[in-house]
Design an enzyme around this catalytic site. Structure first.
Site, PDB file in Angstrom:
ATOM      1  N   ARG A 115      66.907  57.696  73.559  1.00  0.00           N
ATOM      2  CA  ARG A 115      67.884  57.576  74.651  1.00  0.00           C
ATOM      3  C   ARG A 115      69.075  56.739  74.187  1.00  0.00           C
ATOM      4  O   ARG A 115      70.186  57.236  74.048  1.00  0.00           O
ATOM      5  CB  ARG A 115      67.225  56.948  75.896  1.00  0.00           C
ATOM      6  N   ASP A 116      68.836  55.478  73.888  1.00  0.00           N
ATOM      7  CA  ASP A 116      69.919  54.561  73.551  1.00  0.00           C
ATOM      8  C   ASP A 116      70.614  54.957  72.254  1.00  0.00           C
ATOM      9  O   ASP A 116      71.821  54.756  72.091  1.00  0.00           O
ATOM     10  CB  ASP A 116      69.348  53.141  73.434  1.00  0.00           C
ATOM     11  N   HIS A 136      65.493  43.095  74.973  1.00  0.00           N
ATOM     12  CA  HIS A 136      66.186  44.243  74.381  1.00  0.00           C
ATOM     13  C   HIS A 136      67.283  43.682  73.481  1.00  0.00           C
ATOM     14  O   HIS A 136      68.258  43.099  73.970  1.00  0.00           O
ATOM     15  CB  HIS A 136      66.777  45.104  75.496  1.00  0.00           C
ATOM     16  N   HIS A 196      70.049  43.821  70.100  1.00  0.00           N
ATOM     17  CA  HIS A 196      70.883  44.574  69.166  1.00  0.00           C
ATOM     18  C   HIS A 196      71.095  43.722  67.921  1.00  0.00           C
ATOM     19  O   HIS A 196      71.187  42.497  68.009  1.00  0.00           O
ATOM     20  CB  HIS A 196      72.227  44.922  69.805  1.00  0.00           C
ATOM     21  N   CYS A 221      77.029  49.741  70.679  1.00  0.00           N
ATOM     22  CA  CYS A 221      77.671  49.400  71.946  1.00  0.00           C
ATOM     23  C   CYS A 221      79.154  49.728  71.843  1.00  0.00           C
ATOM     24  O   CYS A 221      79.829  49.250  70.926  1.00  0.00           O
ATOM     25  CB  CYS A 221      77.487  47.921  72.276  1.00  0.00           C
ATOM     26  N   ASN A 242      70.315  48.967  67.867  1.00  0.00           N
ATOM     27  CA  ASN A 242      69.229  48.111  68.335  1.00  0.00           C
ATOM     28  C   ASN A 242      68.393  47.643  67.149  1.00  0.00           C
ATOM     29  O   ASN A 242      68.516  48.145  66.038  1.00  0.00           O
ATOM     30  CB  ASN A 242      68.322  48.900  69.290  1.00  0.00           C
TER      31      ASN A 242
END
Length: 314
Positions: A15-16, A207, A209, A240, A249
């Site tokens: 997803r990310d 979470h 990065h 991002c 991530n």
């Protein structure tokens, strides 16, 4: 170090990571990666996001992906949803958990979703109701929990206020996101030491990065505070849009290697996970930033150089 015996990792790369790839990844390749992650023993996977296809065209096949993946009893399959429409679609697709997100920074929230924090939380109330009716856990992620690319430091009082409003809505899990890689281990510890006692019974997820190579140090700080749920992305996929030059991530296989080296169980097969990362590299057509895929695990051994073996003590 005081670390837990076991942690639960949620894979977010499909997803990310996939959502910001420049080329659309075919549905069958997304399904393949999810299935490979499942076979590697991944306990949780954030498979996709149920957003409007004009907003995130890369994930316009969310229903098709969820319908085609092979599920195993030991894995929970989640999806990110922005609103009640997305939540209803996700529930109909059979997700096990609903993930949402709001920023701790007003400017980041406005830049990201064109709403104030209060407006976002108000909309999430309908999502919480859908989660309750469906009997699935609602996990509320908070972007920029440790710093905003526009405002800098995010006051801890404001972060605590956002957490309180999300818990009041019915979120059973809270994800603190270092969206732009601005956190440091001392800061992570201070935030968790403040919030965790204030909200007992909440499942906390970190979470991270790896924008400034601080992801794993920050995770180690969170583990010492008692956090046992972590997000990670295969190969270090992601990024991002508000942090130019940002890497993705924390890399899943690098994190799993680190945890296993410290004796922390994950239930994940590292060799299979590395194979998944290699397959993802083939699918997207470029090398990924993970290190274990390049160097191998620390248990790897090499031949003794010529002339050295004869001089070793017997």
């Amino acid at each position: 170090m005081q670390v837990p015996e076991r942690v639960t990792i949620c894979e977010v790369g499909t997803r990310d990571g996939f959502q910001i790839e420049p080329d659309f990844i075919p549905t069958e390749r997304k399904v393949e990666v999810v299935d490979l992650l499942t076979e590697a023993g991944m306990p949780r996977i954030e498979v996709t996001s149920f957003v409007h296809p004009k907003v995130v065209p890369q994930l316009r096949d969310a229903e098709a992906v969820m319908a085609a993946i092979r599920r195993r009893p030991g894995t929970r399959y989640a999806a990110l949803v922005p609103n009640d429409k997305g939540a209803a679609r996700a529930v109909d697709a059979g997700v096990d958990r609903l993930h949402t997100v709001v920023s701790a920074s007003e400017s980041h929230n406005l830049a990201n979703v064109n709403m104030t924090i209060a407006e976002s939380i108000a909309k999430l109330g309908a999502v919480a109701q859908i989660a309750t009716r469906a009997g699935v856990v609602l996990q509320a992620g908070i972007s920029t929990s440790f710093g905003c690319p526009f405002e800098g430091d995010v006051p801890l009082d404001r972060l605590e206020s956002v957490v309180a409003r999300l818990v009041d809505l019915g979120a059973g899990a809270i994800g603190l996101a270092d969206t732009t890689g601005m956190a440091n281990p001392r800061q992570v510890a201070a935030v968790l030491e403040r919030l965790m006692p204030r909200f007992p019974g909440i499942e906390w997820t970190l979470h991270t990065h790896d924008t400034r190579a601080m992801a794993i140090p920050n995770i180690l700080a969170a583990l010492e505070c008692g956090v046992t749920h972590l997000d990670a992305s295969i190969g270090g996929l992601g990024g991002c849009p508000f942090a130019p030059g940002a890497s993705g991530n924390v890399c899943t296989e690098d994190l799993v290697h680190c945890l296993h080296a410290m004796g922390v169980a994950t239930g994940i097969d590292l060799d299979r996970l590395v194979a998944v990362s290699r397959r993802v590299e083939q699918i997207i057509g470029r090398s990924l930033p993970g290190q274990i895929i390049k160097a191998g695990p620390s248990t790897r051994r090499y031949p003794v150089p010529d002339g050295v073996a004869a001089r070793l003590p017997s």
